[in-house]
Design an enzyme around this catalytic site. Structure first.
Site, PDB file in Angstrom:
ATOM      1  N   GLY A  75      -3.786  -8.112   2.582  1.00 12.24           N
ATOM      2  CA  GLY A  75      -5.014  -8.911   2.627  1.00 12.24           C
ATOM      3  C   GLY A  75      -6.203  -8.059   3.035  1.00 12.24           C
ATOM      4  O   GLY A  75      -6.241  -6.857   2.783  1.00 12.24           O
ATOM      5  N   SER A  76      -7.136  -8.702   3.726  1.00 13.46           N
ATOM      6  CA  SER A  76      -8.408  -8.019   4.007  1.00 13.46           C
ATOM      7  C   SER A  76      -8.272  -6.869   4.989  1.00 13.46           C
ATOM      8  O   SER A  76      -9.192  -6.070   5.121  1.00 13.46           O
ATOM      9  CB  SER A  76      -9.419  -9.021   4.553  1.00 13.46           C
ATOM     10  OG  SER A  76      -9.615 -10.040   3.609  1.00 13.46           O
ATOM     11  N   THR A  77      -7.128  -6.775   5.710  1.00 12.28           N
ATOM     12  CA  THR A  77      -6.984  -5.604   6.593  1.00 12.28           C
ATOM     13  C   THR A  77      -7.059  -4.330   5.766  1.00 12.28           C
ATOM     14  O   THR A  77      -7.439  -3.282   6.264  1.00 12.28           O
ATOM     15  CB  THR A  77      -5.638  -5.619   7.340  1.00 12.28           C
ATOM     16  OG1 THR A  77      -4.579  -5.721   6.391  1.00 12.28           O
ATOM     17  CG2 THR A  77      -5.552  -6.779   8.311  1.00 12.28           C
ATOM     18  N   TYR A  78      -6.737  -4.473   4.493  1.00 13.26           N
ATOM     19  CA  TYR A  78      -6.743  -3.289   3.635  1.00 13.26           C
ATOM     20  C   TYR A  78      -8.165  -2.822   3.318  1.00 13.26           C
ATOM     21  O   TYR A  78      -8.372  -1.722   2.816  1.00 13.26           O
ATOM     22  CB  TYR A  78      -5.953  -3.561   2.356  1.00 13.26           C
ATOM     23  CG  TYR A  78      -5.727  -2.313   1.553  1.00 13.26           C
ATOM     24  CD1 TYR A  78      -4.805  -1.359   1.982  1.00 13.26           C
ATOM     25  CD2 TYR A  78      -6.485  -2.046   0.411  1.00 13.26           C
ATOM     26  CE1 TYR A  78      -4.633  -0.191   1.285  1.00 13.26           C
ATOM     27  CE2 TYR A  78      -6.313  -0.870  -0.298  1.00 13.26           C
ATOM     28  CZ  TYR A  78      -5.381   0.055   0.149  1.00 13.26           C
ATOM     29  OH  TYR A  78      -5.207   1.228  -0.538  1.00 13.26           O
ATOM     30  N   LYS A  79      -9.144  -3.659   3.617  1.00 17.62           N
ATOM     31  CA  LYS A  79     -10.547  -3.269   3.367  1.00 17.62           C
ATOM     32  C   LYS A  79     -10.904  -2.024   4.177  1.00 17.62           C
ATOM     33  O   LYS A  79     -11.875  -1.332   3.862  1.00 17.62           O
ATOM     34  CB  LYS A  79     -11.489  -4.424   3.662  1.00 17.62           C
ATOM     35  CG  LYS A  79     -11.403  -5.492   2.576  1.00 17.62           C
ATOM     36  CD  LYS A  79     -12.195  -6.740   2.887  1.00 17.62           C
ATOM     37  CE  LYS A  79     -11.964  -7.791   1.808  1.00 17.62           C
ATOM     38  NZ  LYS A  79     -12.363  -9.143   2.247  1.00 17.62           N
TER      39      LYS A  79
END
Lengths: 459, 424, 148
Positions: A204-208
Site C-alpha cells: 500500500g501507501s507505505t511503498y510511497k
C-alpha cells in the site's frame, strides 16, 4: 566371433547401468540428502537427545524463552512464554518436525562440533541469546490484542530484531501440537503462517517511500500536481483514499496526505523500468537471508507497462512484501539509506556461559543515498506531524512515519504503518500490519506503532 | 614387462587382511572386549587366505574375482556383526565357511564332469520340482512364498532355481541341443521353459527373482538369437505383460506409486523405502562410522536393505565401492566368457555373470529409489545361507570355466583349437 | 560422544581409504594383466612378425600337457614364471629360461642363464643365435620345432 562382440555390448550396457547407480547415489547425496535428513519421520534426528540436552533460548536480557527438561530418558521442550514466540522460535516435535530457529539452529542447539569426549553422560547443547526484548515483544502482542497481523521492530543502525509478533499463533509445545494438529492446520486463518516473515502483502501507501526516493533521484522534488482525485491512464482508474481531491499540491504535501493521484502520476512518468529498479534497490525480488526463513518480496510482471508502474508506485498491483521487509525499508531511511541485514540471534554461548560467537551487523545494500534519506526523513516527519500519521505522534519525541491502506481481494483493506523514532537519532523502526482490518493505516496501525516506540524509548 | 609379478601382486590381499583386522578390532571394542569376536574374525580371515592361496597355488584360473568377492563379504559381515552379532554375524560367517566349501566343490565337480550340456531336461525338471515343492510346502515370509523347510534346515529354492535356469538356457543357446521336442523347435522349447519358470515365480510373488531370470533370458537372446524378430517379440510380450500387470495387480501399482512418491505415505506403504533413504542420506560421503548409525530403523536391513546400512555407516563412498567391486567382478567374468572357446561354458559363464550384475542393479537401484523396489538379496553382502552358498557355487563354476580355458583344456577343442584361432 | 563413537568415525575414513586402495590395486593388476594378454591377441596385425614353436618328441618326462603349438608375436620369453609369454610348467625349465625375438628380418634366440641350458639342433648355445625355420630347439631337454 560374433557372440563375443555381443557379449562386449552387454558388458558396455552393464557398465552404463553401474555408472548410473554411482551417479545417482552421488546426486542423491549432493542435492537431496539434506532435505531427506530433516524429514520429521527420520528418527535419527532425535537420537542425539539421548546424550545431549538441547540448548536453551534467552531474550536480550537473559529471560528464558525455551528450554529442555530432562526427565530420565524423556526430553520435554518447554516454552515458558507460550504462544508469544511460536513464529520466532518455532516448534520442535517428533511428529511434525522443526521450524524457525529450532530448525535453523539445530546444530548449535544440539552442540554439534563439540568434540569433548565423555562417557555417556548428559551433555548440554549451546544456548541462543536473541536480540528480541521480551518486554517489548509481549507489549506489542498485547497491543495487537488478537487482531490478525504482524508487528516488527528493528534497531535501524544494526538490523537487530527487537520484536517480531505474528498473530494468529499457536501453542508450540510438542504435546499441544500433537493433540491439536488437525485443528491448527484446518483453521481458516492459518495460524502456522509466520506473517511477519512469511506473509506477502501489498504494501500500500507505505511503498510511497520508495517511489519518493525514485522521484528524488529523478529530480521531481519541485514538481507540482493538480490532484483531481482520480488518476486515469490506459485501462486503469485510481482514486484517492476516501475519495478526496487535494488540488494543486507539491511532492511533500502529496506524501503527507498520501495522494494516490500524485504518486500514480509519478510512477507513470518514471516508467516501468525505473520503478522496477527502485523496488529492486530496496531488495524486492531478492532473498533476505536471516536466522529464520523469510519469504521473498516480489514484483511480478511478464512485461511491465506504464499503468503497472503507476499501480506499483502506490504499493498495489503485482507488488507483494513481507512486514519484515517493510520494516527494513523504514529502517533504511532511518539509517541514512543503508539497509542492514536483520538478525535474531545475538550470540551463541555454551551452557557454562562462554561466548562462542557474536553476530556482527552486516550491511545489505545502500538502498538510497544519504541525501535522499534526509529528504525522506523530512517528509515522514511531516506525515506524522500534520499528515495521515498523526496518530503516531508522541509528545517530546519526533516520530517519522508513513501510513498505508492496501486494497486486496476482499473488501477489507490491510492497514499499514511504518515509522521510526526519534527522527534525529533513530533508535527503533517499527512496521505494523493489520490484515483485512478494514480501517485505514493511520487510524488502526499508527497507534500500535506509537505505543511500541514509546514503550521502547521509555526504557 | 617382466616385473608385473613381484611387489604389486600380493597387495590386494594385504589390504583385505588389514580391512578385516581393523573391522573386527572395532567390533571387539564395540562388544565390550569380547575375545570371541577376535577368534571369529581370524577364522574368516583364515578362510579368505586359504581360498586365495589354494587358488593361486593350484592355478585355478582368474586370480582377481575371489579377492574382490572376499572384500564384499568382509564389508557385509562387519555390518551384519554390528547389526546383530548373535542373530546374523556369527551365522553369516558360518555360511561363508560353507560357501567356501561350496566354491571348491562346485569348482571340482564342474571341472571334471563333462556332460553338463546334455542334461537340460534334468535342469528343467529340477527347477520345476523345487517350484512345486515351494508352492505346496513353502513358508510365506513377507508376502512371498519362497522358503522351503527340510528337517530343521530352511532354504530359498528360488536361489537354486536361478542356477538351474541358467544351465537350462545354456544348453539351448550353446547349440548343444538341436533336435526338436514334440515337434517344437528348440527355440520354442526354451521359450516355453522360460515362461513356465517365470509363471511359477509370479505365483510365488517373487518379483525380484523373476526380473533377474527374465533379464538373463533377454540378454542371452540378444547374444545368441540370430532372428531379431524373436528377441523383439519377447521384449514386446514382456512389456505387454508388465502393462497388464500394472493395471490389474494392486501389488504392482503400490510398488510403482511408492517409487514415484514415497513421501506422501511414509508411515505406511512408503515406510521401507523412506527408511532406506533416511539411512543413505544421513551417511554423507564417508559414513557415520561402524556402530554410529542406526540401521535398526530399516526393515529387512540384514538382507535386502543391507546396501542402505552400508551407505549409512560407510558412506556413499562405501556404497559406491560395492558397486565398483561388482562391476569389476562382472568385467572379469565377461572376460572369462569371451575367452573360453567351449560353447556351453561360454553361455553358462555369461548367464551367471548377468545374474550377478542384474541382481546388484535391481536391489541397489531399488533401495536408492532409482528404480521401483523389488526385494532380492545383494550377492555376497546380504545375510542368507542360500544366497551365500549359491553365490559361491556360481563363482566356483565361473572359476572352473576360467581354469579350463587358461589351461587350454576345453571340452571339445582339445589342444588343436587354440592355434587355429591364432592363425586367423 | 563416547570414545568408541569418536574412534569409529575416524576409522570410517580409514575404511574408505583401504577399500579404494584395494580397488585401485586390483584395477592396476588387471590392467597389467590385460596389457600382457594383448600382446598375444594382436595377431591380426600384419606388421608383427609371427612364428611358432611346435612340441616334438622329447626324452624327458613332462608333468603337464603341452599345447600343440605356441605362437610368438615378435617377442616371447619362455620359462616357468607366470610373467613369461610361453609358460612351461616343468621343474627342469628355469623361471626365465630363454627368449626369442624378431629384429630386421631375422629371428633370434638367447638363453637367459638357465640351469639346464638351451640347445639348437643338439648344439648348446652360449650366445645369441639366429634361428632358421625347422630348427629344433631344446629347452632343458624339452624339444620344439621352430616354424614360420
Amino acid at each position: 566371433m560374433k557372440n563375443n562382440r555381443k557379449i562386449i555390448h552387454v558388458l558396455v550396457l552393464v557398465s552404463f547401468m553401474f555408472l548410473a547407480l554411482v551417479s545417482y547415489l552421488l546426486y542423491f547425496n549432493m542435492f537431496e540428502a539434506g532435505k531427506v535428513v530433516n524429514n520429521p519421520y527420520n528418527q535419527r534426528q532425535w537420537e542425539d537427545e539421548r546424550y545431549v540436552k538441547r540448548g536453551s533460548i534467552y531474550d536480550c536480557d537473559g529471560e528464558l524463552l525455551a528450554e529442555t527438561v530432562a526427565d530420565g530418558d524423556k526430553r520435554i521442550r518447554r516454552y515458558p512464554k507460550g504462544h508469544l514466540y511460536s513464529h520466532v522460535i518455532g516448534y520442535y516435535s517428533r511428529v511434525y518436525g522443526k521450524t524457525q530457529l529450532e530448525m535453523q539452529y539445530e546444530k548449535e542447539l544440539m552442540g554439534h562440533g563439540d568434540i569433548t569426549l565423555s562417557f555417556n553422560e548428559l551433555r548440554s547443547g549451546y544456548d541462543l541469546n536473541l536480540t528480541i526484548d521480551n518486554d517489548l515483544q509481549s507489549y506489542a502482542y498485547d497491543k495487537l490484542n488478537g487482531r490478525r497481523g504482524a508487528v516488527v521492530a528493528l534497531e535501524p543502525s544494526t538490523g537487530k530484531v527487537l520484536a517480531m509478533v505474528s498473530v494468529p499463533d499457536f501453542d508450540p509445545s510438542a504435546e499441544s501440537l500433537e493433540q491439536n494438529w488437525k485443528y491448527i492446520v484446518e483453521r481458516e486463518d492459518s495460524p502456522l503462517l509466520a506473517r511477519a516473515t512469511g506473509g506477502l502483502y501489498p504494501p500500500g501507501s507505505t511503498y510511497k517511500i520508495a517511489t519518493t526516493a525514485a522521484a528524488y533521484n529523478g529530480g521531481y522534488t519541485q514538481k507540482t500536481f493538480n490532484d483531481t482525485g482520480t488518476f486515469k491512464a490506459g485501462g486503469i482508474k485510481v482514486e484517492n483514499y476516501g475519495g478526496e481531491s487535494y488540488g494543486e499540491i507539491g511532492l511533500k504535501k502529496a506524501f503527507e496526505v498520501s495522494s494516490n493521484f500524485a504518486f500514480c502520476t509519478l510512477g507513470y512518468e518514471l516508467g516501468a523500468e525505473n520503478v522496477k529498479n527502485t523496488a529492486e534497490s530496496f531488495g524486492v525480488n531478492k532473498d533476505i537471508t536471516t536466522d529464520i526463513p523469510v519469504a521473498k518480496s516480489r514484483i511480478e510482471y511478464k512485461k511491465m507497462t506504464g499503468e503497472d508502474a503507476a499501480l506499483v508506485s502506490i504499493g498495489q498491483g503485482q507488488l507483494l512484501m513481507t512486514p519484515l521487509h517493510v520494516a527494513m525499508m523504514g529502517a533504511a531511511v532511518a539509517n541514512h539509506g543503508v539497509m542492514m541485514k536483520p538478525y535474531l540471534v545475538g550470540s551463541v554461548t555454551t551452557s557454562s556461559g562462554m561466548t562462542l560467537s557474536t553476530t556482527k551487523p552486516v550491511e545489505m545494500y545502500q538502498a538510497i543515498s544519504p541525501d535522499c534519506a534526509a529528504y525522506l526523513n523530512e517528509l515522514m516527519v511531516g506525515t506524522v506531524k500534520e499528515g495521515t500519521g498523526k496518530n503516531a505522534a508522541i509528545s517530546g519525541i519526533t516520530v517519522a512515519g508513513k501510513t498505508g491502506t492496501a486494497e486486496n481481494e476482499t473488501s477489507k483493506d490491510h492497514a499499514w504503518f511504518v515509522g521510526y523514532a526519534p527522527a534525529e537519532n533513530p533508535k527503533i523502526a517499527v512496521a505494523v500490519l493489520l490484515e483485512y482490518d478494514g480501517g485505514s493505516g493511520g487510524k488502526s496501525a499508527a497507534p500500535i506503532a506509537r505505543d511500541v516506540i514509546k514503550k521502547y524509548l521509555s526504557k | 614387462m617382466s616385473n608385473i609379478s613381484g611387489a604389486g601382486r600380493g597387495r590386494p590381499v594385504v589390504l583385505l587382511v588389514l580391512m578385516n583386522l581393523l573391522g573386527f578390532g572395532l567390533l571387539y571394542f564395540a562388544n565390550g572386549f569380547n575375545i570371541n569376536i577376535i577368534w571369529v574374525g581370524l577364522g574368516l580371515l583364515g578362510l579368505f587366505v586359504i581360498m586365495y592361496a589354494v587358488l593361486t597355488l593350484c592355478k585355478m584360473g582368474d586370480k582377481f574375482i575371489v579377492p574382490m568377492a572376499c572384500m564384499l563379504i568382509t564389508m557385509g559381515v562387519i555390518l551384519l556383526c554390528r547389526i546383530d552379532i548373535e542373530k546374523y554375524g556369527i551365522k553369516q560367517i558360518a555360511w561363508v565357511a560353507l560357501g567356501g566349501a561350496a566354491f571348491f566343490v562346485a569348482y571340482a565337480v564342474y571341472y571334471n564332469f563333462k556332460y553338463w550340456h546334455k542334461l537340460w531336461i534334468l535342469y528343467f525338471l529340477g527347477g520345476a520340482a523345487l517350484f512345486i515343492a515351494t508352492l505346496l510346502f513353502g513358508k510365506t515370509v513377507n508376502g512371498s512364498k519362497n522358503w522351503l523347510q527340510i528337517g530343521g534346515f530352511a532354504f530359498q529354492p528360488s536361489e537354486i532355481t536361478k542356477i538351474l535356469f541358467i544351465m537350462f538356457l545354456s544348453c539351448h543357446f550353446s547349440g548343444c541341443r538341436t533336435e526338436p521336442l514334440l515337434g517344437l523347435k528348440p527355440r520354442y522349447v526354451t521359450w516355453l521353459g522360460t515362461y513356465v519358470f517365470i509363471g511359477f515365480l509370479v505365483l510365488q510373488r517373487d518379483w525380484g527373482t523373476m526380473l533377474v531370470l527374465f533379464s538373463i533370458y533377454i540378454f542371452m537372446l540378444y547374444v545368441y538369437e540370430k532372428s531379431r524378430g524373436f528377441l523383439l517379440m519377447n521384449i514386446g510380450a514382456a512389456s505387454v505383460i508388465a502393462i497388464l500387470g500394472y493395471h490389474f495387480l494392486h501389488h504392482i501399482q503400490v510398488r510403482v506409486s511408492t517409487w514415484l512418491d514415497p513421501w506422501s505415505d511414509i508411515s505406511n506403504k512408503g515406510y521401507q523405502i523412506t527408511q532406506s533413504l533416511f539411512a543413505i542420506a544421513s551417511g554423507g560421503y564417508f559414513g557415520r562410522g561402524i556402530g554410529n548409525g542406526s540401521p535398526g530403523y530399516i526393515p529387512e536391513v540384514h538382507s535386502d536393505f543391507i546396501f542402505s546400512a552400508v551407505c549409512e555407516e560407510m558412506g556413499v563412498f562405501g556404497g559406491a565401492a560395492i558397486i565398483i567391486l561388482f562391476f569389476l567382478i562382472a568385467y572379469r567374468c565377461f572376460k572369462i566368457s569371451i575367452q573360453t572357446t567351449d560353447a556351453y561354458d561360454k553361455a553358462l559363464s555369461f548367464g551367471l555373470t548377468v545374474m550377478f550384475a542384474m541382481q546388484t542393479f535391481i536391489i541397489v537401484g531399488g533401495v536408492t529409489k532409482m528404480i521401483p523396489l523389488t526385494g532380492i538379496t545383494l550377492p555376497f553382502v546380504s545375510y542368507g545361507g542360500t544366497s551365500i552358498v549359491v553365490s559361491f557355487a556360481s563363482l566356483g563354476i565361473i572359476q572352473a570355466i576360467s581354469a579350463k580355458s587358461e589351461r587350454g583344456k576345453n571340452l571339445e577343442g582339445d589342444a588343436s583349437n587354440q592355434p587355429q584361432e591364432d592363425q586367423q | 560422544m563416547t570414545i568408541y563413537n569418536f574412534l569409529s568415525s575416524i576409522l570410517s575414513y580409514v575404511f574408505t581409504f583401504i577399500i579404494y586402495l584395494f580397488i585401485f590395486s586390483v584395477i592396476r593388476l588387471i590392467y597389467l594383466d590385460v596389457k600382457k594378454m594383448s600382446r598375444f591377441e594382436k595377431n591380426n596385425t600384419d606388421d608383427v612378425a609371427c612364428a611358432s614353436l611346435k612340441p616334438v618328441k622329447s626324452r624327458v618326462d613332462i608333468s603337464s600337457p603341452l599345447k600343440s603349438r605356441y605362437a610368438i608375436y615378435g617377442y616371447a620369453e619362455i620359462g616357468r614364471a607366470s610373467s613369461c609369454d610361453i609358460q612351461l610348467h616343468e621343474d627342469f625349465i628355469s623361471a626365465k629360461h630363454a627368449r626369442i625375438w624378431f629384429d630386421s628380418g631375422e629371428w633370434y634366440l638367447e638363453d637367459l642363464g638357465s640351469r639346464n641350458g638351451t640347445a639348437v639342433n643338439g648344439q648348446r648355445i652360449r650366445e645369441v643365435v639366429i634361428l632358421d625355420p625347422e630348427d629344433e630347439i631344446s629347452f632343458g631337454g624339452l624339444n620344439f620345432v621352430f616354424e614360420l
